[in-house]
Design an enzyme around this catalytic site. Structure first.
Site, PDB file in Angstrom:
ATOM      1  CG  ASP A 238      -2.048   0.992   1.196  1.00 53.96           C
ATOM      2  OD1 ASP A 238      -2.881   0.235   0.326  1.00 53.96           O
ATOM      3  OD2 ASP A 238      -1.608   2.179   1.442  1.00 53.96           O
ATOM      4  CE1 TYR A 387      -5.991   6.865  -0.498  1.00 53.56           C
ATOM      5  CE2 TYR A 387      -5.326   7.010   1.092  1.00 53.56           C
ATOM      6  CZ  TYR A 387      -5.184   5.944   0.161  1.00 53.56           C
ATOM      7  OH  TYR A 387      -5.336   5.184   0.965  1.00 53.56           O
ATOM      8  CG  HIS A 444      -4.742  -4.120  -0.071  1.00 52.87           C
ATOM      9  ND1 HIS A 444      -3.305  -3.693  -1.010  1.00 52.87           N
ATOM     10  CD2 HIS A 444      -4.685  -2.783   1.333  1.00 52.87           C
ATOM     11  CE1 HIS A 444      -3.312  -2.380  -0.974  1.00 52.87           C
ATOM     12  NE2 HIS A 444      -3.291  -2.343   0.467  1.00 52.87           N
TER      13      HIS A 444
END
Length: 468
Positions: A238, A387, A444
């Protein structure tokens, strides 16, 4: 010979137009790939830079001391949590909707009931404090990290390794893998450093705009230098994948090896050619049968599915503070927001289940401990801002997106990762892949879900690099 027959049968089974398209593409690709191979052979690094993310102006000097840190749990914060949970207003789910619309509220009631009546935060804090925690000021921020040393053994080599988490994870994701990495493995063990990304959990959030993965990579390089490490290994998935990649780009002389359980390479002629030829003649473009199984049909698996799962990213990359208000104020909202990712990103098939398959791979204690790290620190908004900072411009056009990675690299490709990146694609950016493993299971959150598999792959990669 068998492969040649397979190629022949696959090729001659195509229509004439498809055969001509493949032949023309291969001829064109030969010259183009040779051209780019010559251009990209030179080793490059990206500037280290500097920054200040604390309040006010940067002082003339900064306290570089490393201080022990202990996580605390108070009766007051627990009572506040229970009061807020008791006032929750639930919505009714659609019939037979599973997790297709997000976190199913019927199952959410069960999770919240366990959280309110059975989950013991003080007990989990004691678990968190099993390993030594520290804080140190870097570029104006209190950076939190764990430093876990292996037990002493004669003749044992101890190698430093940094593990970096992502969103919506935390340092706690690595608690299952720590005993495996700090254990003596044929004379090798790791001293493990696990930092919290600034703005996540117990690492102070930036007070200024602009703290992106490049800034965090620099901060973590400074952390390793402060701890006395001149060479070390790094591992991440990630955001951790991007941060550790940036570390390798900034100081390749310090990063002995880079291990990733998520990597992306989504543009370029080589990839376009793979998409055209891959379903028919995969071996011609460096794809394996497993690559084909994971990649195709490409639009369904890598465009449509990503569109369905990336709404959160568009919100957080544009207006994180707006959406963050709700989940920062409501513990139940926060749990639904975070835990839905642990359901779907572990396996897309979990969307069809009423309970999201959460307890198939994780315990509620582990999941809620991760949620509590965000809740008690009030860090969900600052974590979402990461982000925004990283998508202010096209990541592919950023300096790190235009620079290759030349340190020895290992990739563990888990089958349920959000997007599959074949070795031939990974090699476009990562020019020195020493190990690429198609993992048998997992998604993930690799360290959290499959600690044994991930630890085994890290260890075999490091042993391979040590022999170079």
């Amino acid at each position: 010979m068998e492969r040649l027959h397979l190629l022949k049968d696959s090729f001659f089974g195509l229509e004439t137009v498809q055969q001509q398209l493949i032949i023309g593409s291969v001829v064109a690709a030969t010259g183009i790939l040779a051209f780019f191979a010559r251009r990209s052979s030179e080793v490059k690094t990206i500037p280290l830079g500097d920054g200040w993310w604390g309040t006010g102006q940067k002082p003339a000097s900064e306290d570089e001391a490393v201080h022990p840190f202990t996580i605390q749990a108070s009766d007051r914060e627990i009572q506040d949590l229970h009061d807020r949970i008791d006032r929750t207003r639930f919505a009714e789910p659609l019939e037979h909707s599973g997790f297709q619309y997000g976190f199913n509220s019927t199952y959410l009631r069960r999770v919240v009931s366990y959280w309110r009546n059975e989950f013991d935060w003080k007990k989990q804090v004691a678990v968190l404090n099993t390993y030594p925690h520290f804080k140190t000021k870097i570029e104006g921020l209190d950076v939190h990290f764990l430093r876990v040393r292996p037990s002493h053994a004669s003749g044992q080599r101890v190698l430093p390794l940094m593990l970096v988490h992502g969103w919506p994870g935390s340092f706690y994701e690595f608690y299952g893998i720590l005993p495996l990495l700090t254990k003596n493995q044929d004379g090798v063990a790791f001293e493990v450093i696990i930092p919290s990304i600034p703005g996540y959990g117990f690492s102070e959030a930036s007070h200024k705009q602009g703290l992106d993965s490049l800034a965090v990579a620099r901060i973590f390089l400074k952390l390793m230098e402060r701890l006395g490490f001149s060479q070390f290994y790094v591992q991440g998935g990630d955001w951790g994948s991007l941060i550790t990649t940036n570390m390798a780009q900034m100081k390749p002389e310090c990063v002995k090896g880079l291990h990733l359980n998520m990597c992306m390479s989504t543009r370029g002629f080589k990839i376009m050619l793979s998409l055209m030829i891959g379903p028919y003649l995969p071996f011609l473009v460096g794809l394996t049968r497993e690559d084909v199984r994971r990649l195709f049909p490409f639009f369904k698996k890598n465009v449509w599915e990503i569109l369905k799962e990336s709404g959160y990213m568009h919100i957080q990359a544009t207006k994180p503070d707006t959406a963050g208000c709700g989940v920062n104020d409501s513990p139940v909202g926060l749990a639904a927001y975070i835990l839905e990712k642990f359901s779907t990103w572990t396996d897309y098939k979990n969307r069809d289940l009423a309970d999201g398959g959460l307890e198939r791979k994780y315990s509620l204690d582990d999941l809620l401990t991760n949620v509590m790290i965000y809740w008690t620190t009030g860090s969900i908004v600052s974590s979402m801002r990461f982000y925004k900072e990283n998508f202010k411009s096209d990541p592919n056009s950023r300096i790190d997106g235009l620079t290759g990675i030349f340190v020895p690299t290992g990739v563990a490709a888990f089958p349920n990762e959000l997007m599959h990146c074949p070795k031939s694609w990974a090699q476009i950016r990562y020019r020195n892949i020493q190990s690429y493993t198609l993992m048998p299971s997992g998604g993930h959150f690799a360290a959290f879900e499959e600690p044994q598999l991930l630890a085994k792959d890290i260890i075999q990669f490091v042993k391979k690099v040590e022999k170079l």
